[in-house]
Design an enzyme around this catalytic site. Structure first.
Site, short mmCIF file in Angstrom:
data_model
loop_
_atom_site.label_atom_id
_atom_site.label_comp_id
_atom_site.label_asym_id
_atom_site.label_seq_id
_atom_site.Cartn_x
_atom_site.Cartn_y
_atom_site.Cartn_z
CG ASN A 138 -0.22 -0.10 2.63
OD1 ASN A 138 1.00 0.39 2.53
ND2 ASN A 138 -1.02 -0.26 3.65
CE LYS A 139 3.77 1.88 4.28
NZ LYS A 139 4.60 1.23 4.95
CG ASN A 140 3.68 7.13 -1.99
OD1 ASN A 140 2.95 6.67 -1.16
ND2 ASN A 140 3.45 8.36 -2.37
#
Ligand SMILES: *Cc1c(COP(=O)(O)O)cnc(C)c1O
Length: 399
Positions: free
Chosen positions: A204-206
């Site tokens: 779910n990180k960039n």
């Protein structure tokens, strides 16, 4: 509830927002799966070399280049990056490390794994959820060895003030840039300002690779220590021996296996190439949230007056009016298929950390703890997705 996705979903798992277990109308975050990702992974699988090798080295070089750092070192996940960063700057038993309580628990846990003690510091307030440099200084004791700086939600901290505190007390600065790949403080990338920066590539990180992480540093000695600790304290890698560059090894430290593999590095290289554009898309969505929600019916958006161009916009965080029932608010959004979260329940409120947490007062953190709600944010959100969220938030507020 079935957990086996239909075949078409397995082939394109996330793009249709149909996770196997729950179908949100607007999920909190979402991956985009396309042919390029599938192709690079398939190519690695077919290459016959799956563990750390040339692809990881290329990912490291490209990431270092992107950040403007001398060295980047890929690891298993962001937590491993934080652990190695602390060990590399010399944190150990008897030491204290200052860390914001409004944070993911990983930083506090790894401080403990080194034998040191986490000391929680406060944030500035509801507008600026980043750590308060004045409270960092107030938390310093003769045992303090390092500060872990969190660029909350991808918004750069006041690094000038933090570096001053660090210099005055001779403390190492570890940047937790898990939210902040591509975020800038003045003309420097977050992660490259302190002694060492840590990134996470969780889904779910960039910059997602599933699991994965990276350390960046300009300090050659730190880089050498990190490189060795990442792979059992050994002086050569399987990859070096496979290539005929070495035939044996020595062990010079009690290290770990925190290596990244080639499949994830291949995904990471593709995602890195898309990061700037994706962060810009996040910024546009956050601007829409600000325009539609900030100041309306007592709702605030965190960082509403911060410079949106310097942030990586990992999170869109809203503050409910004081005393508003957050569970009911989130429940209403859930009932409309809109996923929310809380970043974070402060670490000092968890059972394991409560005793330690009681040592310092954290009034600004406590004041926002029950008011913060994280809204959906991912680069390919459509206008309809955004409108669904904002309309639902405003309806939930007036209920
Ligand atoms: C995600 C995250 C971590 C941990 O990273 P993992 O890759 O999940 O181990 C640490 N700190 C913060 C602030 C994070 O958001």
């Amino acid at each position: 509830m079935t957990i086996t996705p239909r075949l078409d979903e397995r082939q394109r798992p996330a793009a249709g927002k149909n996770g196997p277990e729950m179908s949100w109308q607007v999920p909190l975050s979402d991956l985009l799966v396309d042919d390029e990702i599938e192709t690079v992974v398939r190519n690695v699988v077919r290459s016959g070399w799956w563990s750390m090798g040339a692809g990881v080295a290329a990912f490291e070089d490209e990431f270092a280049d992107f950040c403007g750092a001398k060295t980047a070192l890929a690891v298993t996940n962001g937590t491993a990056a934080l652990h190695l960063a602390l060990l590399a700057v010399g944190v150990g038993p008897e030491d204290e490390v200052i860390v914001p309580s409004l944070n993911f628990v990983a930083a506090a846990n790894v401080i403990g794994h080194t034998g040191a003690t986490p000391v929680f510091c406060d944030i500035r307030g509801g507008e600026d959820l980043n750590m308060d440099p004045e409270d960092v200084e107030a938390a310093v004791t003769p045992r303090t060895r390092a500060i872990i700086v969190l660029h909350y939600g991808g918004h750069p901290c006041d690094m000038e003030a933090i570096l001053e505190v660090a210099a005055r007390h001779d403390l190492a600065v570890v940047e937790d840039a898990a939210h902040a790949p591509g975020a800038r403080w003045r003309d420097q990338m977050c992660g490259t300002i302190g002694n060492v920066g840590c990134f996470s590539f969780f889904s779910n990180k960039n910059l997602p690779t599933g699991e994965g992480g990276m350390l960046v540093t300009d300090d050659g000695d730190l880089a050498d220590r990190i490189r060795r600790l990442r792979s059992h304290g050994m002086t050569t890698l399987t990859w070096d021996r496979h290539r005929g560059h070495a035939s044996s090894y020595d062990v010079v430290a009690q290290g770990f296996n925190y290596r990244l593999d080639e499949m994830r590095a291949a995904i990471g290289r593709v995602e890195l190439g898309r990061l700037r554009e994706r962060n810009a898309a996040r910024a546009r969505i956050v601007n829409r949230y600000r325009a539609e929600l900030h100041g309306v019916r007592g709702v605030q958006m965190a960082f509403a007056s911060a410079d949106g161009n310097s942030s990586a916009h990992h999170l869109a965080v809203l503050l409910l009016p004081e005393g508003h029932d957050r569970d009911a608010f989130r429940g209403f959004l859930t009932s409309r298929g809109i996923q929310t979260s809380v970043h974070y329940p402060p670490i000092h409120t968890f059972s394991y950390y409560r005793t330690l947490g009681a040592r310092r007062k954290l009034p600004a953190t406590d004041a926002v703890a029950d008011r913060i709600v994280t809204l959906p944010l991912y680069p390919h959100m459509t206008d309809r997705d955004i409108a669904a969220v904002t309309e639902c938030v405003l309806r939930a507020i007036t209920r």
